[in-house]
Enzyme design. Structure first.
Site, PDB file in Angstrom:
ATOM      1  N   ASP A 110       0.551  -1.297  -0.337  1.00 38.53           N
ATOM      2  CA  ASP A 110      -0.108   0.335  -0.213  1.00 38.53           C
ATOM      3  C   ASP A 110       0.721   1.468  -0.085  1.00 38.53           C
ATOM      4  OD1 ASP A 110      -2.226   1.371   0.467  1.00 38.53           O
ATOM      5  OD2 ASP A 110      -2.745   1.281   2.103  1.00 38.53           O
ATOM      6  N   ASP A 201      -2.581   2.047  -6.455  1.00 44.18           N
ATOM      7  CA  ASP A 201      -1.721   2.671  -4.963  1.00 44.18           C
ATOM      8  C   ASP A 201      -1.778   1.518  -4.021  1.00 44.18           C
ATOM      9  OD1 ASP A 201      -3.890   3.334  -3.829  1.00 44.18           O
ATOM     10  OD2 ASP A 201      -3.073   3.976  -2.234  1.00 44.18           O
ATOM     11  N   GLU A 202      -2.468   0.024  -3.980  1.00 47.22           N
ATOM     12  CA  GLU A 202      -2.183  -1.116  -4.095  1.00 47.22           C
ATOM     13  C   GLU A 202      -2.295  -1.794  -4.623  1.00 47.22           C
ATOM     14  OE1 GLU A 202      -5.612  -1.844  -1.636  1.00 47.22           O
ATOM     15  OE2 GLU A 202      -5.851   0.093  -1.038  1.00 47.22           O
ATOM     16  N   CYS A 593     -59.884   8.046 -24.842  1.00 44.69           N
ATOM     17  CA  CYS A 593     -59.299   7.342 -26.112  1.00 44.69           C
ATOM     18  C   CYS A 593     -60.380   7.022 -26.496  1.00 44.69           C
ATOM     19  CB  CYS A 593     -58.997   6.312 -24.981  1.00 44.69           C
ATOM     20  SG  CYS A 593     -58.012   5.335 -26.204  1.00 44.69           S
ATOM     21  N   CYS A 596     -60.801   2.772 -26.543  1.00 44.92           N
ATOM     22  CA  CYS A 596     -61.024   2.366 -25.633  1.00 44.92           C
ATOM     23  C   CYS A 596     -61.668   3.076 -24.226  1.00 44.92           C
ATOM     24  CB  CYS A 596     -59.626   1.016 -24.751  1.00 44.92           C
ATOM     25  SG  CYS A 596     -58.588   2.604 -23.873  1.00 44.92           S
ATOM     26  N   HIS A 611     -49.930   4.765 -25.809  1.00 40.81           N
ATOM     27  CA  HIS A 611     -50.984   4.312 -25.707  1.00 40.81           C
ATOM     28  C   HIS A 611     -51.637   4.436 -27.752  1.00 40.81           C
ATOM     29  CE1 HIS A 611     -54.751   3.084 -23.856  1.00 40.81           C
ATOM     30  NE2 HIS A 611     -55.589   4.249 -25.367  1.00 40.81           N
ATOM     31  N   HIS A 615     -53.185   0.652 -29.533  1.00 40.54           N
ATOM     32  CA  HIS A 615     -53.667   0.194 -29.906  1.00 40.54           C
ATOM     33  C   HIS A 615     -53.828   0.408 -31.956  1.00 40.54           C
ATOM     34  CE1 HIS A 615     -57.194   0.692 -27.711  1.00 40.54           C
ATOM     35  NE2 HIS A 615     -56.837   2.629 -27.101  1.00 40.54           N
TER      36      HIS A 615
END
Length: 676
Positions: A110, A201-202, A593, A596, A611, A615
């Site tokens: 380390d 560093d390790e 709509c 529907c 939507h 359809h």
DNA sequence: GGGAGAATTGCTG
DNA sequence: TTCCACAGCAATTCTCCC
């Protein structure tokens, strides 16, 4: 200080800073002599009242609730339960003990205050002065002079300056650190050609062979290696020698800076060493895990993990319990893992808190471009895109979408990221990030399954023959074969996974490092371009704009909207097949709509578009299959999808910490199973 | 109800 | 005035399909 005395002062209402441990920790090397009380008080006073502080308090409350909840679980255990768990734990300990390997000698190196040390090498006038690498926002590393004042990594600069008014700030310079890191790695390689770089560093080195060949002890090798590093870089480092990586890392911290510690490869030595070792010293046990273990079981040392093994097995998952027991036994990984493939890639940016949606979009464009560029460098494409947001209150949210096929172009990334972001607006944010994962996979089987649909996948596309077909909005089926074959499977073959500390070495990919670097030639072709072509969205996307369709009756125009759904431009023409549905479709009173009857106000631009697409897709599917008599019950189906969407929205709202979200127990231990 | 996959969160270094 | 960036992973919850 005695434990009882300590806990009594920690609850002193006149000293609220004593329970505020956001930044300060005694675990950091070089801070042993620091006036903890003073530092805590200053950190507390500097933080108090801020959004960050409030968020930390929230997190603290959740943690305490969790501890209470687990304590309650513990209290419910009967004597029979406890006995049963004890038997199970004893058996598990025997099994884990059987895996103990004392045949290897691992060395963990380390570098001491690496970034700060490199900066001091570059500018010797900094020597002996308190200095930190970073900015007023955040410090990456502090030198040992600064640590005497309580300044440390991960501390905001403005607090550090309060602790140490003479603190010198040096901006980070990763090119410099990478250069010196390479020099150290040249040394490491001489001792273990297969060393594991954990970060700049390790590193972990298996020096077993070196010791045997040279007839040297681990201590002698560590001494020699440290001398070589110093000679060739001008930097000092600390080393730990132990039978496994977990212990080696702990050891390297003992005599920091510029020192070393050797733990003999003997079971008794290991058990003695581990017996009094504070659990926080173990890689993988952080603030939260430490508090939980301490709060529920009173565990503060590794040895106590074994003493409370029955309770650990009773309350934690198998993986978490195994990790804790292994820590108690001083076990760790001793193998040299295979090179593994990167699993995700991300980038994120913090900015001043704002609710400016135009700015969000610009940030998203930048992030998409950066991510696409990074992906291209490594020849990667991914299926899952995750948007990360941090609100001005420091609440972190992530929203993800998994696509049937890989994407990697900035256009595709932006398209999907924008959708994810729009669902979260309005919001006040301080950070945005994008992460790509599930690299170079394809999900044809599921994605092409027409029965498995999502709300957003009813999009109609037209293939080269002019035939209209339904495809997922996230799918580009027509070119999927080319795309699959365009990758070298070897180049992206999944490799054996390894533990957390090991994976870290992979994060710092060094193109010159044969273990970690990826040769771009491996991928063979420029996948990026292939996919970009393949992934042309059904509707063209302009930079900075979200393209949606307005479903006005009889006139279906492509319209570009900004994030709020405001019309900013009208662009490309629609394929004829899409523009001419046989029956008119429109919004009654601009609200309901006509097919529907579902109600969607004009401001729900995206939802109305989906939507409409739904359809339209149904209609075309019917026509294609000559099954016009089929009754699709669109309202039911849409309603279901809508409910799903709403339920997810509710879930999202519920998930907000401010709404008292309950954090799952094992999330606290998510990491813990990875280190042994 | 169970399984698979996706989405989400949090911890850690 | 001001609290990072990145990656891996575990666990839970949700959704969808059978």
């Amino acid at each position: 200080m005695e434990e009882s005395e300590k806990s009594s002062t920690e609850n002193d209402p006149a000293r609220p800073w004593q329970s505020y441990n956001t930044v300060y920790t005694i675990a950091k090397a070089g801070m042993e002599g620091v006036d903890k009380e003073k530092v805590q008080r200053i950190v507390y006073e500097m933080s108090k009242g801020s959004k960050y502080f409030e968020n930390e308090e929230k997190k603290e409350v959740y943690m305490k609730q969790k501890i209470e909840s687990m304590r309650a679980q513990l209290a419910k255990l009967t004597a029979v339960d406890i006995s049963r768990y004890q038997k199970f734990a004893d058996k598990r300990i025997v099994e884990l003990e059987a895996t103990r390997d004392l045949s290897r000698i691992w060395l963990h190196v380390d570098m001491d205050a690496f970034y700060a040390a490199v900066e001091t090498l570059s500018d010797p006038s900094l020597k002996g002065k308190p200095m930190a690498v970073g900015s007023m926002s955040m410090i990456s590393t502090a030198n040992y002079e600064a640590r005497k004042f309580g300044v440390r990594a991960a501390m905001p600069g403005f607090i550090a300056r309060k602790l140490c008014p003479k603190l010198i700030f040096v901006p980070t310079d990763f090119k410099k650190y990478t250069y010196y890191s390479d020099l150290t790695r040249q040394v490491f390689q001489r001792y273990d050609p297969n060393f594991l770089a954990a970060s700049l560093d390790e590193a972990y080195l298996d020096i077993t062979n070196f010791c045997n060949e040279k007839g040297m002890t681990g201590a002698e090798v560590a001494e020699e290696l440290r001398e070589s590093v110093h000679k060739e870089t001008g930097l000092t480092c600390s080393a730990g020698v132990a039978p496994n990586r977990l212990l080696a890392k702990v050891c390297s911290d003992i005599n920091k800076p510029n020192g070393q510690f050797v733990l003999p490869n003997e079971r008794m030595a290991v058990m003695t060493f581990i017996s009094s070792l504070p659990i926080r010293k173990i890689g993988g046990i952080g603030k939260v895990t430490e508090n939980i273990l301490k709060g529920i079981f009173g565990i503060t040392t590794c040895e106590e993990m074994l003493q409370k093994s029955n309770f650990i097995c009773a309350l934690f998952s198998r993986t978490s319990a195994d990790f804790f027991l292994s820590v108690g036994l001083g076990l760790g990984r001793t193998d040299t893992p295979q090179v593994t493939q990167r699993k995700s890639m991300s980038n994120e940016r913090t900015f001043s808190p704002t609710d400016d949606e135009a700015l969000f979009l610009q940030k998203l464009v930048d992030l998409s471009e950066n991510l696409a560029s990074d992906l291209k460098k490594e020849g990667l494409c991914g299926r899952t895109l995750t948007l990360k947001l941090k609100t001005s209150c420091f609440e972190v949210r992530t929203r993800a979408v998994t696509l049937p096929d890989n994407i990697c172009s900035s256009e595709d990334i932006l398209k999907h990221a924008t959708k994810l972001l729009k669902a979260e607006l309005p919001a006040s944010l301080r950070l945005m990030g994008l992460r790509m994962s599930h690299f170079n996979e394809s999900k044809k089987g599921v994605a092409s399954d027409p029965k498995q649909r999502t709300l957003s996948n009813f999009i109609v596309t037209e293939d080269a023959s002019g035939r209209v077909s339904e495809s997922n909005i996230y799918d580009d089926n027509t070119l999927s074969i080319d795309r699959e074959t365009s990758f070298s499977s070897d180049a992206h073959a999944p490799c054996e996974s390894f533990d957390f500390m090991d994976t870290h070495q992979m994060l710092d990919v060094d193109p010159t490092d044969k273990r970690h670097g990826r040769d771009e030639a491996e991928t063979g072709v420029d996948n990026h371009d292939v996919v970009r072509d393949a992934a042309n969205p059904p509707y063209p996307i302009g930079a900075g704009e979200v393209v949606v369709r307005d479903s006005s009756p009889g006139l279906l125009e492509e319209t570009s909207l900004d994030l709020l759904g405001r019309v900013v431009s009208c662009t490309d023409e629609e394929p004829a097949s899409l523009l001419n549905p046989k029956e008119p479709f429109f919004w009654l009173n601009d609200y309901q709509c006509s097919v529907c009857g579902i109600e969607l106000p004009p401001s729900f631009v995206e939802e109305r578009q989906e939507h409409f697409d739904f359809h339209l897709a149904e209609r075309l599917q019917d026509e294609e299959s000559n099954n016009l008599n089929r009754v699709l019950k669109p309202k039911q189906r849409f309603t279901h999808k809508d409910q799903v969407s709403e339920s997810r929205q509710r879930k999202k709202q519920k998930a907000s910490p401010s709404d008292g979200k309950h954090i799952p127990i094992d999330m606290f231990f998510a990491k813990t199973s990875q280190n042994f």
